[in-house]
Write a protein that holds these residues in place. Structure first.
Motif, PDB file in Angstrom:
ATOM      1  N   ALA A   1       0.827  -1.222   0.000  1.00 34.56           N
ATOM      2  CA  ALA A   1       0.000   0.000   0.000  1.00 34.56           C
ATOM      3  C   ALA A   1       0.855   1.263   0.000  1.00 34.56           C
ATOM      4  O   ALA A   1       0.353   2.353  -0.291  1.00 34.56           O
ATOM      5  CB  ALA A   1      -0.937   0.006   1.205  1.00 34.56           C
ATOM      6  N   MET A   2       2.147   1.106   0.323  1.00 35.40           N
ATOM      7  CA  MET A   2       2.998   2.289   0.534  1.00 35.40           C
ATOM      8  C   MET A   2       2.994   3.297  -0.623  1.00 35.40           C
ATOM      9  O   MET A   2       2.872   4.503  -0.376  1.00 35.40           O
ATOM     10  CB  MET A   2       4.438   1.868   0.882  1.00 35.40           C
ATOM     11  CG  MET A   2       4.659   1.508   2.341  1.00 35.40           C
ATOM     12  SD  MET A   2       4.239   2.797   3.519  1.00 35.40           S
ATOM     13  CE  MET A   2       5.658   3.894   3.335  1.00 35.40           C
ATOM     14  N   PRO A   3       3.125   2.881  -1.886  1.00 36.72           N
ATOM     15  CA  PRO A   3       3.167   3.899  -2.950  1.00 36.72           C
ATOM     16  C   PRO A   3       1.922   4.805  -2.970  1.00 36.72           C
ATOM     17  O   PRO A   3       2.048   6.030  -3.067  1.00 36.72           O
ATOM     18  CB  PRO A   3       3.265   3.054  -4.234  1.00 36.72           C
ATOM     19  CG  PRO A   3       3.907   1.769  -3.787  1.00 36.72           C
ATOM     20  CD  PRO A   3       3.371   1.531  -2.405  1.00 36.72           C
ATOM     21  N   GLU A   4       0.743   4.201  -2.837  1.00 33.23           N
ATOM     22  CA  GLU A   4      -0.492   5.004  -2.845  1.00 33.23           C
ATOM     23  C   GLU A   4      -0.676   5.734  -1.506  1.00 33.23           C
ATOM     24  O   GLU A   4      -1.184   6.854  -1.460  1.00 33.23           O
ATOM     25  CB  GLU A   4      -1.708   4.107  -3.117  1.00 33.23           C
ATOM     26  CG  GLU A   4      -1.824   3.642  -4.567  1.00 33.23           C
ATOM     27  CD  GLU A   4      -1.891   4.809  -5.553  1.00 33.23           C
ATOM     28  OE1 GLU A   4      -2.653   5.757  -5.294  1.00 33.23           O
ATOM     29  OE2 GLU A   4      -1.165   4.760  -6.568  1.00 33.23           O
ATOM     30  N   LEU A   5      -0.254   5.070  -0.442  1.00 38.11           N
ATOM     31  CA  LEU A   5      -0.368   5.677   0.889  1.00 38.11           C
ATOM     32  C   LEU A   5       0.483   6.951   0.962  1.00 38.11           C
ATOM     33  O   LEU A   5       0.077   7.965   1.524  1.00 38.11           O
ATOM     34  CB  LEU A   5       0.089   4.651   1.928  1.00 38.11           C
ATOM     35  CG  LEU A   5      -0.279   4.854   3.389  1.00 38.11           C
ATOM     36  CD1 LEU A   5      -1.763   5.125   3.571  1.00 38.11           C
ATOM     37  CD2 LEU A   5       0.137   3.636   4.206  1.00 38.11           C
ATOM     38  N   GLU A   6       1.652   6.891   0.373  1.00 39.31           N
ATOM     39  CA  GLU A   6       2.533   8.068   0.363  1.00 39.31           C
ATOM     40  C   GLU A   6       1.860   9.262  -0.306  1.00 39.31           C
ATOM     41  O   GLU A   6       2.001  10.394   0.137  1.00 39.31           O
ATOM     42  CB  GLU A   6       3.829   7.736  -0.391  1.00 39.31           C
ATOM     43  CG  GLU A   6       4.803   6.940   0.437  1.00 39.31           C
ATOM     44  CD  GLU A   6       6.109   6.650  -0.292  1.00 39.31           C
ATOM     45  OE1 GLU A   6       7.057   6.216   0.373  1.00 39.31           O
ATOM     46  OE2 GLU A   6       6.169   6.856  -1.531  1.00 39.31           O
ATOM     47  N   LYS A   7       1.145   8.987  -1.389  1.00 37.56           N
ATOM     48  CA  LYS A   7       0.442  10.080  -2.081  1.00 37.56           C
ATOM     49  C   LYS A   7      -0.597  10.719  -1.151  1.00 37.56           C
ATOM     50  O   LYS A   7      -0.751  11.935  -1.113  1.00 37.56           O
ATOM     51  CB  LYS A   7      -0.254   9.551  -3.344  1.00 37.56           C
ATOM     52  CG  LYS A   7       0.720   9.163  -4.448  1.00 37.56           C
ATOM     53  CD  LYS A   7      -0.050   8.671  -5.668  1.00 37.56           C
ATOM     54  CE  LYS A   7       0.878   7.877  -6.598  1.00 37.56           C
ATOM     55  NZ  LYS A   7       0.136   7.088  -7.570  1.00 37.56           N
ATOM     56  N   GLN A   8      -1.287   9.869  -0.414  1.00 37.05           N
ATOM     57  CA  GLN A   8      -2.268  10.384   0.558  1.00 37.05           C
ATOM     58  C   GLN A   8      -1.580  11.214   1.627  1.00 37.05           C
ATOM     59  O   GLN A   8      -2.052  12.274   2.009  1.00 37.05           O
ATOM     60  CB  GLN A   8      -2.999   9.206   1.225  1.00 37.05           C
ATOM     61  CG  GLN A   8      -3.997   8.499   0.353  1.00 37.05           C
ATOM     62  CD  GLN A   8      -5.153   9.401  -0.042  1.00 37.05           C
ATOM     63  OE1 GLN A   8      -5.664  10.171   0.766  1.00 37.05           O
ATOM     64  NE2 GLN A   8      -5.526   9.339  -1.302  1.00 37.05           N
ATOM     65  N   VAL A   9      -0.455  10.683   2.126  1.00 36.03           N
ATOM     66  CA  VAL A   9       0.265  11.367   3.206  1.00 36.03           C
ATOM     67  C   VAL A   9       0.753  12.731   2.715  1.00 36.03           C
ATOM     68  O   VAL A   9       0.698  13.720   3.443  1.00 36.03           O
ATOM     69  CB  VAL A   9       1.452  10.492   3.691  1.00 36.03           C
ATOM     70  CG1 VAL A   9       2.342  11.268   4.639  1.00 36.03           C
ATOM     71  CG2 VAL A   9       0.920   9.226   4.368  1.00 36.03           C
ATOM     72  N   PHE A  10       1.182  12.786   1.482  1.00 37.01           N
ATOM     73  CA  PHE A  10       1.725  14.028   0.950  1.00 37.01           C
ATOM     74  C   PHE A  10       0.691  15.129   0.823  1.00 37.01           C
ATOM     75  O   PHE A  10       1.021  16.311   0.869  1.00 37.01           O
ATOM     76  CB  PHE A  10       2.397  13.782  -0.414  1.00 37.01           C
ATOM     77  CG  PHE A  10       3.854  14.140  -0.350  1.00 37.01           C
ATOM     78  CD1 PHE A  10       4.290  15.402  -0.726  1.00 37.01           C
ATOM     79  CD2 PHE A  10       4.776  13.230   0.148  1.00 37.01           C
ATOM     80  CE1 PHE A  10       5.633  15.743  -0.618  1.00 37.01           C
ATOM     81  CE2 PHE A  10       6.095  13.565   0.264  1.00 37.01           C
ATOM     82  CZ  PHE A  10       6.537  14.822  -0.128  1.00 37.01           C
ATOM     83  N   GLN A  11      -0.574  14.745   0.697  1.00 33.74           N
ATOM     84  CA  GLN A  11      -1.630  15.761   0.563  1.00 33.74           C
ATOM     85  C   GLN A  11      -1.701  16.663   1.793  1.00 33.74           C
ATOM     86  O   GLN A  11      -2.250  17.767   1.731  1.00 33.74           O
ATOM     87  CB  GLN A  11      -2.982  15.076   0.340  1.00 33.74           C
ATOM     88  CG  GLN A  11      -3.130  14.523  -1.060  1.00 33.74           C
ATOM     89  CD  GLN A  11      -4.481  13.888  -1.275  1.00 33.74           C
ATOM     90  OE1 GLN A  11      -5.380  14.029  -0.463  1.00 33.74           O
ATOM     91  NE2 GLN A  11      -4.622  13.197  -2.390  1.00 33.74           N
TER      92      GLN A  11
END
Ligand SMILES: [Zn+2]
Length: 350
Positions: free
Chosen positions: A337-347
């Motif tokens: 999940a990390m690649p998509e999770l990172e995008k969420q975190v970056f928001q």
């Protein structure tokens, strides 16, 4: 943790339908991939923690567990931060010393960059000294305590080797379990460690000059991890985007589908993600709760299922109820999940 509202009976009807679907489609996805999380290493951590015996807050056994986590982090070359404080538990009029442990895996900007928090509680339920005889038994908290904590330690190892953009904080909470045998809704005796963590960090103007919600992009909680025939429930208190993200990875990458019980069973869960959510942080609880509550005279409406062992807050929550592969699948779920999770975190920085 507990279900926040709506008796278990309410979800029972939907569960019967879903169970039927599940039985019709037990084949696992042919495309299932395996990530870097090592089942044996994770199980080794769980075994080591369970070997300390019952580990309620304030017990010498929990201190040994704390030391174990700290030593493992140090062996990985990671910092082992600690929060220590006294908490007064009204129920047994005890003031106890509590200990949260956490570590940081630095991303591109450790000082100001966004943070992903992954957490679990490592205390186990106090099952001695209660008035009711049925509330007193040997409880070693293999799934409810050691499982999530063990996966976190194994995630420390694999995430350390990953080039991560956000900072990743891994947190082991003390004081999740209610000191009273029944769940304490006032949170004077439950969710004590996670509340202390959030309150302390909110006051930390060096790390969080604009508050936690401006840097912590997501908080992922692991609870009740490591059972045979594992699943993840659909916690209605969790962020819907994060639920969708994790379900997609579970289905498409790990071959764990809704028809097999993953992200199927709905209930709003009150757990260590509660105070993060209250403070405006996106949260998800990866928890395997539904069908795990045994039918008892105190809980006659608990829905049960022959494929799901009901071990919750019983002496059956022990090593024999665990499966190393189920520790791995939850760790791998987070990993993939990390690649998509990172995008969420970056928001969070926008
Ligand atoms: Zn528990």
């Amino acid at each position: 943790m507990r279900i926040r509202s709506g008796p278990l009976a309410l979800v029972a009807v939907a569960s019967v339908v879903l169970a039927a679907l599940w039985l019709n489609s037990c084949s696992s996805g042919a495309s299932a991939r395996s990530g870097p999380v090592d089942a044996d290493r994770a199980m080794g951590h769980a075994r080591a923690m369970v070997a300390f015996g019952p580990r309620p807050s304030g017990s010498p056994a929990l201190l040994r567990n704390r030391d174990y986590i700290r030593d493992q982090l140090k062996a990985l070359g990671l910092p082992a931060h600690e929060q220590n404080w006294d908490h007064f538990f009204g129920h047994d009029k005890k003031k106890l010393r509590l200990h949260n442990v956490w570590t940081e895996i630095p991303g591109q900007d450790p000082t100001n960059g966004p943070i992903l928090i992954v957490a679990a509680h490592y205390d186990t339920k106090l099952c001695s000294g209660h008035d009711k005889p049925t509330s007193n038994f040997e409880f070693v908290g293999a799934i409810d305590g050691a499982g999530g904590s063990a996966v976190l330690l194994e995630l420390a190892r694999v995430l350390k080797s990953r080039k991560s953009v956000p900072n990743v904080w891994l947190v082991w909470f003390d004081g999740e379990e209610s000191r009273t045998f029944e769940w304490d809704t006032s949170h004077a005796q439950s969710l004590v460690g996670s509340r202390y963590f959030v309150e302390t960090m909110q006051k930390d103007k060096t790390r969080f000059p604009k508050g936690m919600a401006r840097r912590v992009g997501a908080m992922v909680l692991l609870d009740l991890i490591g059972s045979k025939n594992p699943k993840v429930d659909r916690d209605l208190a969790s962020n819907s985007t994060l639920l969708g993200l994790f379900e997609k990875v579970a289905t498409e990458t790990l071959g764990r589908t809704r028809k097999q019980g993953w992200f199927s069973y709905e209930s709003p869960i009150e757990d260590d993600h509660y105070f993060f959510k209250q403070n405006g942080i996106k949260v998800i609880d990866l928890i395997d709760f539904h069908y795990r509550v045994p039918k008892t005279p105190d809980n006659p409406n608990a829905p049960t299922h022959p494929d799901y062992q009901a071990w919750w807050h019983t002496a059956d929550d022990n090593l024999a109820a665990m499966d190393p592969a189920s520790l791995k699948v939850i760790g791998d779920l987070l990993w993939f999940a990390m690649p998509e999770l990172e995008k969420q975190v970056f928001q969070v920085m926008k």
